[in-house]
Design an enzyme around this catalytic site. Structure first.
Site, PDB file in Angstrom:
ATOM      1  N   HIS A  83       0.836  -1.214   0.000  1.00  0.00           N
ATOM      2  CA  HIS A  83       0.000   0.000   0.000  1.00  0.00           C
ATOM      3  C   HIS A  83       0.855   1.241   0.000  1.00  0.00           C
ATOM      4  CE1 HIS A  83       0.226   1.287   4.332  1.00  0.00           C
ATOM      5  NE2 HIS A  83       0.373   0.008   4.580  1.00  0.00           N
ATOM      6  N   ASP A  85      -0.653   4.480   0.596  1.00  0.00           N
ATOM      7  CA  ASP A  85      -1.204   5.515   1.459  1.00  0.00           C
ATOM      8  C   ASP A  85      -0.540   5.438   2.830  1.00  0.00           C
ATOM      9  OD1 ASP A  85      -2.648   2.991   1.685  1.00  0.00           O
ATOM     10  OD2 ASP A  85      -3.945   4.005   3.130  1.00  0.00           O
ATOM     11  N   ASP A 114       6.170   1.724   6.498  1.00  0.00           N
ATOM     12  CA  ASP A 114       4.757   1.325   6.392  1.00  0.00           C
ATOM     13  C   ASP A 114       4.040   2.204   5.361  1.00  0.00           C
ATOM     14  OD1 ASP A 114       2.240   0.272   6.904  1.00  0.00           O
ATOM     15  OD2 ASP A 114       1.887   1.564   8.641  1.00  0.00           O
ATOM     16  N   GLU A 148      -5.304   1.495   2.281  1.00  0.00           N
ATOM     17  CA  GLU A 148      -5.166   0.464   3.305  1.00  0.00           C
ATOM     18  C   GLU A 148      -5.406   0.994   4.708  1.00  0.00           C
ATOM     19  OE1 GLU A 148      -3.018  -2.206   6.193  1.00  0.00           O
ATOM     20  OE2 GLU A 148      -2.736  -0.069   5.788  1.00  0.00           O
ATOM     21  N   GLU A 149      -4.922   2.200   4.978  1.00  0.00           N
ATOM     22  CA  GLU A 149      -4.988   2.740   6.329  1.00  0.00           C
ATOM     23  C   GLU A 149      -6.386   3.184   6.728  1.00  0.00           C
ATOM     24  OE1 GLU A 149      -2.671   2.378   8.307  1.00  0.00           O
ATOM     25  OE2 GLU A 149      -0.732   2.514   7.314  1.00  0.00           O
ATOM     26  N   ASP A 172       4.176  -5.980   5.021  1.00  0.00           N
ATOM     27  CA  ASP A 172       3.553  -4.906   5.800  1.00  0.00           C
ATOM     28  C   ASP A 172       3.362  -5.302   7.263  1.00  0.00           C
ATOM     29  OD1 ASP A 172       2.359  -2.454   6.294  1.00  0.00           O
ATOM     30  OD2 ASP A 172       0.372  -3.108   5.661  1.00  0.00           O
ATOM     31  N   HIS A 438       3.641   4.304  12.246  1.00  0.00           N
ATOM     32  CA  HIS A 438       2.633   5.211  12.801  1.00  0.00           C
ATOM     33  C   HIS A 438       3.199   6.119  13.891  1.00  0.00           C
ATOM     34  CE1 HIS A 438      -1.133   2.745  11.408  1.00  0.00           C
ATOM     35  NE2 HIS A 438      -0.148   2.706  10.522  1.00  0.00           N
TER      36      HIS A 438
END
Length: 465
Positions: A83, A85, A114, A148-149, A172, A438
Protein backbone atom coordinates in the site's frame (compact mmCIF):
# COMPACT_ATOMS: atom_id res chain seq x y z
CA UNK A 1 21.49 -16.92 -6.93
CA UNK A 2 22.79 -14.31 -9.36
CA UNK A 3 19.66 -12.18 -8.93
CA UNK A 4 20.59 -11.55 -5.28
CA UNK A 5 24.02 -10.23 -6.31
CA UNK A 6 22.42 -7.77 -8.72
CA UNK A 7 20.59 -5.96 -5.92
CA UNK A 8 23.69 -4.34 -4.40
CA UNK A 9 24.15 -2.59 -7.75
CA UNK A 10 20.65 -1.11 -7.45
CA UNK A 11 21.33 0.52 -4.07
CA UNK A 12 21.46 4.10 -5.32
CA UNK A 13 18.27 3.62 -7.40
CA UNK A 14 16.41 1.98 -4.52
CA UNK A 15 17.29 4.78 -2.11
CA UNK A 16 16.39 7.50 -4.62
CA UNK A 17 13.05 5.87 -5.51
CA UNK A 18 12.20 5.47 -1.83
CA UNK A 19 12.99 9.12 -1.15
CA UNK A 20 10.90 10.30 -4.08
CA UNK A 21 7.77 8.41 -3.03
CA UNK A 22 8.16 9.43 0.62
CA UNK A 23 8.02 13.06 -0.50
CA UNK A 24 4.46 12.47 -1.74
CA UNK A 25 2.03 13.13 1.11
CA UNK A 26 -0.37 10.27 0.44
CA UNK A 27 -2.80 10.69 3.32
CA UNK A 28 -6.40 10.08 2.25
CA UNK A 29 -8.15 13.32 1.31
CA UNK A 30 -11.24 14.58 -0.49
CA UNK A 31 -12.07 12.52 -3.57
CA UNK A 32 -11.53 14.05 -7.02
CA UNK A 33 -12.23 12.72 -10.53
CA UNK A 34 -10.20 9.49 -10.98
CA UNK A 35 -8.73 10.10 -7.52
CA UNK A 36 -11.14 8.25 -5.20
CA UNK A 37 -8.94 8.73 -2.12
CA UNK A 38 -7.60 12.16 -2.92
CA UNK A 39 -4.68 13.63 -4.80
CA UNK A 40 -1.87 12.35 -2.56
CA UNK A 41 -2.60 8.60 -2.82
CA UNK A 42 -3.19 9.02 -6.57
CA UNK A 43 0.17 10.75 -7.07
CA UNK A 44 1.89 7.93 -5.18
CA UNK A 45 0.16 5.39 -7.42
CA UNK A 46 1.15 7.34 -10.52
CA UNK A 47 4.74 7.41 -9.32
CA UNK A 48 5.14 3.64 -8.80
CA UNK A 49 3.40 2.83 -12.08
CA UNK A 50 5.73 5.15 -14.00
CA UNK A 51 8.74 3.73 -12.16
CA UNK A 52 7.62 0.15 -12.90
CA UNK A 53 7.00 0.99 -16.55
CA UNK A 54 10.47 2.49 -16.86
CA UNK A 55 11.91 -0.78 -15.55
CA UNK A 56 10.18 -2.73 -18.30
CA UNK A 57 7.13 -4.09 -16.47
CA UNK A 58 3.57 -4.24 -17.70
CA UNK A 59 1.44 -1.82 -15.67
CA UNK A 60 -2.21 -0.95 -15.21
CA UNK A 61 -4.05 1.79 -13.34
CA UNK A 62 -7.47 0.68 -12.09
CA UNK A 63 -9.33 4.00 -12.11
CA UNK A 64 -7.12 5.42 -9.37
CA UNK A 65 -8.22 2.84 -6.81
CA UNK A 66 -5.27 0.52 -7.28
CA UNK A 67 -2.77 -0.60 -9.89
CA UNK A 68 -0.22 -3.25 -10.64
CA UNK A 69 3.17 -3.99 -12.20
CA UNK A 70 3.63 -7.43 -13.74
CA UNK A 71 6.45 -9.62 -15.03
CA UNK A 72 6.55 -13.14 -16.51
CA UNK A 73 4.10 -15.60 -18.01
CA UNK A 74 1.85 -18.42 -16.85
CA UNK A 75 -1.71 -19.16 -15.83
CA UNK A 76 -0.77 -19.02 -12.16
CA UNK A 77 0.62 -15.95 -10.44
CA UNK A 78 2.40 -14.83 -7.30
CA UNK A 79 1.13 -11.57 -5.88
CA UNK A 80 2.74 -8.99 -3.65
CA UNK A 81 0.18 -6.70 -2.00
CA UNK A 82 1.58 -3.32 -0.96
CA UNK A 83 0.00 0.00 0.00
CA UNK A 84 1.04 3.52 -0.88
CA UNK A 85 -1.20 5.52 1.46
CA UNK A 86 -0.01 6.59 4.90
CA UNK A 87 -1.51 7.67 8.22
CA UNK A 88 -1.31 11.37 9.15
CA UNK A 89 2.14 12.46 10.26
CA UNK A 90 1.23 13.63 13.76
CA UNK A 91 3.52 16.00 15.65
CA UNK A 92 6.98 16.21 17.16
CA UNK A 93 9.13 15.09 14.23
CA UNK A 94 12.88 15.71 14.36
CA UNK A 95 13.06 15.78 10.56
CA UNK A 96 10.36 16.81 8.05
CA UNK A 97 7.86 13.92 7.78
CA UNK A 98 7.79 14.24 3.98
CA UNK A 99 11.38 15.36 3.51
CA UNK A 100 12.85 11.85 3.07
CA UNK A 101 16.08 13.12 4.60
CA UNK A 102 18.95 10.71 5.24
CA UNK A 103 20.64 10.83 8.65
CA UNK A 104 22.93 8.12 10.04
CA UNK A 105 22.21 5.99 6.96
CA UNK A 106 18.48 6.05 7.69
CA UNK A 107 15.74 7.50 5.49
CA UNK A 108 13.26 9.41 7.66
CA UNK A 109 9.65 10.04 6.68
CA UNK A 110 6.07 8.93 6.98
CA UNK A 111 5.67 5.64 5.13
CA UNK A 112 9.33 4.62 5.05
CA UNK A 113 8.56 1.34 6.80
CA UNK A 114 4.76 1.33 6.39
CA UNK A 115 4.60 0.62 3.51
CA UNK A 116 6.41 2.63 0.83
CA UNK A 117 9.93 1.39 1.51
CA UNK A 118 8.85 -2.25 1.23
CA UNK A 119 6.81 -1.41 -1.89
CA UNK A 120 9.91 -0.02 -3.59
CA UNK A 121 11.89 -3.06 -2.40
CA UNK A 122 9.47 -5.45 -4.11
CA UNK A 123 9.67 -3.53 -7.40
CA UNK A 124 13.46 -3.82 -7.43
CA UNK A 125 13.26 -7.45 -6.30
CA UNK A 126 11.21 -8.08 -9.44
CA UNK A 127 13.74 -6.13 -11.49
CA UNK A 128 16.53 -8.43 -10.23
CA UNK A 129 14.62 -11.52 -11.33
CA UNK A 130 13.88 -9.99 -14.73
CA UNK A 131 17.45 -8.93 -15.42
CA UNK A 132 18.93 -12.23 -14.24
CA UNK A 133 16.70 -14.03 -16.76
CA UNK A 134 15.76 -16.79 -14.30
CA UNK A 135 13.24 -19.38 -15.45
CA UNK A 136 9.85 -18.97 -13.77
CA UNK A 137 6.62 -20.93 -14.12
CA UNK A 138 4.35 -18.32 -12.56
CA UNK A 139 4.07 -14.64 -13.38
CA UNK A 140 4.66 -12.08 -10.64
CA UNK A 141 2.36 -9.15 -9.98
CA UNK A 142 2.97 -6.36 -7.47
CA UNK A 143 -0.43 -4.91 -6.57
CA UNK A 144 -0.49 -1.31 -5.33
CA UNK A 145 -3.27 -0.24 -2.98
CA UNK A 146 -4.07 3.35 -2.01
CA UNK A 147 -6.56 3.03 0.86
CA UNK A 148 -5.17 0.46 3.30
CA UNK A 149 -4.99 2.74 6.33
CA UNK A 150 -8.56 4.00 6.08
CA UNK A 151 -10.89 1.48 4.52
CA UNK A 152 -9.55 -1.00 1.94
CA UNK A 153 -11.77 0.35 -0.83
CA UNK A 154 -8.74 -0.11 -3.08
CA UNK A 155 -8.63 -3.89 -2.58
CA UNK A 156 -12.39 -4.19 -2.84
CA UNK A 157 -12.20 -2.50 -6.24
CA UNK A 158 -9.18 -4.50 -7.37
CA UNK A 159 -10.66 -7.92 -6.65
CA UNK A 160 -13.96 -6.98 -8.29
CA UNK A 161 -12.12 -6.28 -11.53
CA UNK A 162 -9.08 -8.58 -11.49
CA UNK A 163 -8.44 -12.28 -10.90
CA UNK A 164 -6.74 -12.90 -7.55
CA UNK A 165 -3.20 -14.27 -7.53
CA UNK A 166 -2.71 -17.98 -6.88
CA UNK A 167 -0.82 -17.03 -3.74
CA UNK A 168 0.50 -13.80 -2.27
CA UNK A 169 2.36 -12.10 0.53
CA UNK A 170 2.31 -8.55 1.83
CA UNK A 171 5.47 -6.84 3.17
CA UNK A 172 3.55 -4.91 5.80
CA UNK A 173 4.18 -6.51 9.18
CA UNK A 174 6.99 -8.60 10.66
CA UNK A 175 9.33 -11.47 9.95
CA UNK A 176 9.49 -14.41 9.96
CA UNK A 177 5.96 -15.14 8.60
CA UNK A 178 2.61 -13.92 9.93
CA UNK A 179 0.24 -16.87 9.71
CA UNK A 180 -2.53 -15.32 11.82
CA UNK A 181 -4.03 -11.85 12.29
CA UNK A 182 -6.62 -10.74 14.82
CA UNK A 183 -10.02 -9.39 13.80
CA UNK A 184 -10.45 -5.62 13.61
CA UNK A 185 -13.41 -3.39 14.43
CA UNK A 186 -13.73 0.38 14.83
CA UNK A 187 -16.66 1.83 16.75
CA UNK A 188 -17.73 4.83 18.82
CA UNK A 189 -18.60 5.26 22.46
CA UNK A 190 -20.96 8.24 22.64
CA UNK A 191 -22.37 10.17 25.58
CA UNK A 192 -24.99 12.87 25.19
CA UNK A 193 -24.45 15.92 27.41
CA UNK A 194 -27.48 17.51 29.04
CA UNK A 195 -25.11 20.02 30.63
CA UNK A 196 -21.55 20.96 29.72
CA UNK A 197 -19.97 21.60 33.10
CA UNK A 198 -20.23 22.18 36.81
CA UNK A 199 -18.45 23.81 39.75
CA UNK A 200 -17.79 26.94 37.72
CA UNK A 201 -16.09 25.04 34.87
CA UNK A 202 -17.61 24.78 31.41
CA UNK A 203 -16.32 22.52 28.62
CA UNK A 204 -15.91 24.53 25.39
CA UNK A 205 -14.01 22.03 23.25
CA UNK A 206 -12.46 18.58 23.43
CA UNK A 207 -10.37 16.83 20.80
CA UNK A 208 -7.51 14.40 20.41
CA UNK A 209 -5.91 11.87 18.10
CA UNK A 210 -5.18 11.59 14.38
CA UNK A 211 -6.68 8.22 13.35
CA UNK A 212 -8.39 5.28 15.08
CA UNK A 213 -5.43 2.97 14.37
CA UNK A 214 -2.88 5.30 15.97
CA UNK A 215 -2.17 5.80 19.66
CA UNK A 216 -2.90 9.55 19.97
CA UNK A 217 0.07 11.75 20.76
CA UNK A 218 -2.00 14.89 21.41
CA UNK A 219 -5.28 15.77 23.10
CA UNK A 220 -6.72 18.97 24.50
CA UNK A 221 -9.70 20.30 26.43
CA UNK A 222 -10.73 23.96 26.34
CA UNK A 223 -12.48 25.11 29.51
CA UNK A 224 -14.20 28.31 30.59
CA UNK A 225 -13.29 28.76 34.26
CA UNK A 226 -14.94 31.21 36.64
CA UNK A 227 -12.33 31.07 39.42
CA UNK A 228 -8.97 31.04 37.65
CA UNK A 229 -6.88 31.38 40.82
CA UNK A 230 -8.49 28.34 42.43
CA UNK A 231 -8.15 26.36 39.18
CA UNK A 232 -4.46 27.24 38.84
CA UNK A 233 -3.80 26.17 42.40
CA UNK A 234 -5.55 22.88 41.78
CA UNK A 235 -3.55 22.34 38.60
CA UNK A 236 -0.27 23.00 40.43
CA UNK A 237 -1.25 20.43 43.04
CA UNK A 238 -2.06 17.92 40.28
CA UNK A 239 1.32 18.48 38.63
CA UNK A 240 3.03 18.08 42.00
CA UNK A 241 1.31 14.75 42.66
CA UNK A 242 1.13 13.38 39.09
CA UNK A 243 3.63 15.26 36.95
CA UNK A 244 3.39 13.72 33.47
CA UNK A 245 2.29 14.74 29.99
CA UNK A 246 0.02 17.68 30.96
CA UNK A 247 0.48 21.43 30.38
CA UNK A 248 -1.91 24.38 30.58
CA UNK A 249 -2.43 27.65 28.68
CA UNK A 250 -4.54 30.45 30.19
CA UNK A 251 -6.01 33.48 28.42
CA UNK A 252 -8.40 35.54 30.56
CA UNK A 253 -10.83 32.90 31.88
CA UNK A 254 -10.29 30.40 29.05
CA UNK A 255 -8.01 27.48 29.91
CA UNK A 256 -6.58 24.96 27.46
CA UNK A 257 -5.46 21.74 29.12
CA UNK A 258 -3.01 19.94 26.81
CA UNK A 259 -1.85 16.33 26.97
CA UNK A 260 1.08 15.07 24.91
CA UNK A 261 1.69 11.37 24.47
CA UNK A 262 3.78 9.05 22.35
CA UNK A 263 2.26 7.62 19.19
CA UNK A 264 2.33 3.93 18.26
CA UNK A 265 0.40 1.59 16.01
CA UNK A 266 -3.15 0.94 17.20
CA UNK A 267 -2.51 -2.80 17.20
CA UNK A 268 0.06 -2.34 19.98
CA UNK A 269 -1.36 0.39 22.23
CA UNK A 270 0.88 -0.71 25.09
CA UNK A 271 3.89 0.54 23.13
CA UNK A 272 2.65 4.14 23.14
CA UNK A 273 1.52 6.75 25.64
CA UNK A 274 -2.12 7.64 25.00
CA UNK A 275 -2.64 11.41 25.22
CA UNK A 276 -6.42 11.00 25.59
CA UNK A 277 -5.92 8.82 28.66
CA UNK A 278 -3.53 11.35 30.19
CA UNK A 279 -6.01 14.16 29.50
CA UNK A 280 -8.90 12.24 31.08
CA UNK A 281 -6.76 11.51 34.10
CA UNK A 282 -6.01 15.21 34.55
CA UNK A 283 -9.61 16.30 33.99
CA UNK A 284 -10.84 13.90 36.67
CA UNK A 285 -8.69 15.83 39.14
CA UNK A 286 -9.66 19.26 37.84
CA UNK A 287 -13.41 18.59 37.39
CA UNK A 288 -14.49 16.56 40.39
CA UNK A 289 -18.11 17.62 40.64
CA UNK A 290 -21.33 15.97 39.50
CA UNK A 291 -22.21 16.48 35.85
CA UNK A 292 -22.53 14.57 32.58
CA UNK A 293 -18.96 15.43 31.61
CA UNK A 294 -17.67 14.31 34.99
CA UNK A 295 -19.55 11.02 34.56
CA UNK A 296 -17.90 10.42 31.20
CA UNK A 297 -14.44 11.30 32.52
CA UNK A 298 -14.85 8.99 35.50
CA UNK A 299 -16.13 6.13 33.35
CA UNK A 300 -13.20 6.55 30.99
CA UNK A 301 -10.66 6.44 33.79
CA UNK A 302 -12.26 3.51 35.59
CA UNK A 303 -13.02 1.26 32.59
CA UNK A 304 -10.63 2.33 29.80
CA UNK A 305 -7.80 4.49 31.15
CA UNK A 306 -4.43 2.83 30.76
CA UNK A 307 -5.89 -0.63 30.28
CA UNK A 308 -4.77 -1.86 26.87
CA UNK A 309 -6.61 -5.16 26.60
CA UNK A 310 -10.29 -4.28 27.14
CA UNK A 311 -10.25 -5.86 30.58
CA UNK A 312 -12.04 -2.96 32.25
CA UNK A 313 -14.90 -2.59 29.80
CA UNK A 314 -16.13 -6.13 29.31
CA UNK A 315 -14.08 -7.36 26.36
CA UNK A 316 -10.84 -8.67 27.82
CA UNK A 317 -10.80 -11.77 25.62
CA UNK A 318 -7.76 -13.86 24.71
CA UNK A 319 -6.93 -17.20 23.10
CA UNK A 320 -3.99 -19.57 22.82
CA UNK A 321 -3.33 -18.74 19.15
CA UNK A 322 -3.22 -14.94 19.13
CA UNK A 323 -3.19 -13.82 22.78
CA UNK A 324 -5.03 -10.87 24.26
CA UNK A 325 -7.44 -8.42 22.65
CA UNK A 326 -5.96 -4.97 21.92
CA UNK A 327 -8.02 -1.88 22.83
CA UNK A 328 -6.99 1.54 21.50
CA UNK A 329 -8.93 4.79 22.13
CA UNK A 330 -7.77 6.57 18.98
CA UNK A 331 -9.92 9.72 18.65
CA UNK A 332 -12.02 11.90 20.89
CA UNK A 333 -14.16 14.89 19.95
CA UNK A 334 -16.85 17.13 21.37
CA UNK A 335 -19.58 17.26 18.73
CA UNK A 336 -22.33 19.67 19.68
CA UNK A 337 -24.04 18.18 22.73
CA UNK A 338 -22.17 14.87 22.79
CA UNK A 339 -18.73 13.41 23.32
CA UNK A 340 -17.61 10.82 20.77
CA UNK A 341 -14.74 8.47 21.54
CA UNK A 342 -13.57 6.28 18.64
CA UNK A 343 -12.12 2.90 19.57
CA UNK A 344 -9.95 0.56 17.49
CA UNK A 345 -10.09 -3.08 18.69
CA UNK A 346 -8.05 -6.08 17.54
CA UNK A 347 -9.90 -9.15 18.81
CA UNK A 348 -8.41 -12.65 19.13
CA UNK A 349 -8.68 -15.12 16.25
CA UNK A 350 -11.07 -17.39 18.16
CA UNK A 351 -13.34 -14.49 19.24
CA UNK A 352 -15.82 -12.42 17.22
CA UNK A 353 -16.98 -8.85 16.83
CA UNK A 354 -20.33 -9.85 18.33
CA UNK A 355 -18.64 -11.09 21.50
CA UNK A 356 -16.79 -7.80 21.83
CA UNK A 357 -19.88 -5.67 21.27
CA UNK A 358 -22.01 -7.79 23.59
CA UNK A 359 -19.38 -7.65 26.32
CA UNK A 360 -19.03 -3.87 26.14
CA UNK A 361 -22.79 -3.27 26.04
CA UNK A 362 -23.28 -5.44 29.10
CA UNK A 363 -20.50 -3.56 30.88
CA UNK A 364 -22.01 -0.16 29.97
CA UNK A 365 -25.54 -1.12 31.00
CA UNK A 366 -26.85 1.52 33.39
CA UNK A 367 -24.40 4.21 32.26
CA UNK A 368 -25.02 7.16 29.94
CA UNK A 369 -22.57 5.91 27.32
CA UNK A 370 -23.88 4.27 24.15
CA UNK A 371 -21.92 1.95 21.85
CA UNK A 372 -22.36 2.77 18.16
CA UNK A 373 -21.07 -0.06 15.97
CA UNK A 374 -18.81 0.71 13.05
CA UNK A 375 -19.63 -0.24 9.48
CA UNK A 376 -17.12 -3.02 9.03
CA UNK A 377 -15.70 -6.10 10.68
CA UNK A 378 -12.33 -7.23 9.34
CA UNK A 379 -12.43 -10.93 10.13
CA UNK A 380 -9.39 -12.72 11.57
CA UNK A 381 -6.92 -14.47 9.29
CA UNK A 382 -5.43 -17.89 9.98
CA UNK A 383 -3.19 -19.98 7.70
CA UNK A 384 -1.80 -23.28 9.00
CA UNK A 385 1.94 -23.49 9.60
CA UNK A 386 2.25 -26.44 7.20
CA UNK A 387 0.71 -24.49 4.31
CA UNK A 388 2.93 -24.42 1.18
CA UNK A 389 3.16 -20.62 1.22
CA UNK A 390 4.14 -20.44 4.89
CA UNK A 391 6.71 -23.21 4.54
CA UNK A 392 8.35 -21.63 1.47
CA UNK A 393 8.57 -18.19 3.05
CA UNK A 394 9.97 -19.64 6.28
CA UNK A 395 12.62 -21.40 4.19
CA UNK A 396 13.59 -18.11 2.55
CA UNK A 397 13.69 -16.26 5.86
CA UNK A 398 15.94 -18.88 7.45
CA UNK A 399 18.32 -19.04 4.51
CA UNK A 400 18.61 -15.26 4.22
CA UNK A 401 19.00 -14.52 7.94
CA UNK A 402 20.50 -17.69 9.46
CA UNK A 403 17.75 -17.55 12.12
CA UNK A 404 16.68 -21.19 12.48
CA UNK A 405 14.86 -20.84 15.81
CA UNK A 406 11.84 -18.68 15.16
CA UNK A 407 8.47 -20.01 14.05
CA UNK A 408 5.52 -18.34 12.25
CA UNK A 409 3.71 -15.84 14.46
CA UNK A 410 0.36 -14.07 14.84
CA UNK A 411 -0.21 -10.31 15.20
CA UNK A 412 -2.85 -7.74 16.04
CA UNK A 413 -2.15 -5.70 12.92
CA UNK A 414 -4.37 -6.01 9.89
CA UNK A 415 -2.75 -6.47 6.50
CA UNK A 416 -3.82 -7.00 2.90
CA UNK A 417 -3.30 -10.74 3.44
CA UNK A 418 -6.98 -10.79 4.48
CA UNK A 419 -8.06 -9.51 1.07
CA UNK A 420 -7.75 -12.93 -0.63
CA UNK A 421 -7.29 -16.62 -0.02
CA UNK A 422 -3.80 -18.08 0.43
CA UNK A 423 -1.97 -14.92 1.49
CA UNK A 424 0.18 -14.02 4.49
CA UNK A 425 2.25 -11.10 5.75
CA UNK A 426 6.02 -11.40 5.39
CA UNK A 427 8.24 -8.67 6.92
CA UNK A 428 9.56 -6.04 6.68
CA UNK A 429 10.40 -5.69 10.40
CA UNK A 430 12.95 -8.11 11.85
CA UNK A 431 12.57 -9.52 15.37
CA UNK A 432 13.87 -7.07 17.94
CA UNK A 433 13.80 -4.02 15.70
CA UNK A 434 12.13 -0.90 17.14
CA UNK A 435 8.56 -0.52 15.90
CA UNK A 436 8.36 2.93 14.28
CA UNK A 437 5.22 2.46 12.16
CA UNK A 438 2.63 5.21 12.80
CA UNK A 439 5.12 7.03 15.03
CA UNK A 440 6.98 10.30 14.73
CA UNK A 441 10.45 9.96 13.17
CA UNK A 442 9.44 6.84 11.24
CA UNK A 443 12.46 5.57 9.30
CA UNK A 444 14.03 2.69 7.44
CA UNK A 445 17.78 2.15 7.41
CA UNK A 446 19.38 1.83 4.00
CA UNK A 447 20.93 -1.48 5.06
CA UNK A 448 17.49 -2.76 6.04
CA UNK A 449 15.99 -1.58 2.76
CA UNK A 450 18.57 -3.46 0.70
CA UNK A 451 18.29 -6.57 2.88
CA UNK A 452 14.53 -6.86 2.44
CA UNK A 453 14.91 -6.33 -1.31
CA UNK A 454 17.12 -9.42 -1.37
CA UNK A 455 14.70 -11.40 0.80
CA UNK A 456 11.74 -10.48 -1.40
CA UNK A 457 13.64 -11.38 -4.57
CA UNK A 458 14.45 -14.80 -3.09
CA UNK A 459 10.84 -15.24 -1.94
CA UNK A 460 9.42 -14.38 -5.36
CA UNK A 461 11.84 -16.79 -7.04
CA UNK A 462 10.91 -19.65 -4.69
CA UNK A 463 7.18 -19.09 -5.16
CA UNK A 464 7.27 -18.49 -8.92
CA UNK A 465 9.87 -20.99 -10.10
Amino acid sequence: MNYINLIDGYKEEIVKSTQEIIKIKSVEDEAKPNMPFGEGPYKALEYVLELSKSLGFKTKNLEGYAGYAEFGEGDESVGVLVHLDVVPEGTGWTYPPYGAEIHDDKIFGRGTIDDKGPAIATIYAMKALKESEVSLNRKIRVIFGTNEETGWGCMDYYFKHEKPPTMAFTPDADFPVIHGEKGIIVFDLVQKLNSNGCCGIKLIDLKGGNAPNMVPDYAEAVLEVQNIDKFEEKFKQYKKEKDNMITMDIKDNIVKVIAKGISAHGSTPEKGENAISYLMNALSYLMDGECDICDFINLYNERIGFKHYGEGIGCGYEDSISGKLNFNPGLIKLEGDKIKLTINVRYPIKSSAKEVYDGIRKNLNGTKVELVEGEGDTKPLYVAKDNFLVEKLMKVYREQTGDLEREPITIGGGTYARAMENAVAFGPMFPGQPDVAHQKDEYISIEHLIKITKIYAHALYELAK
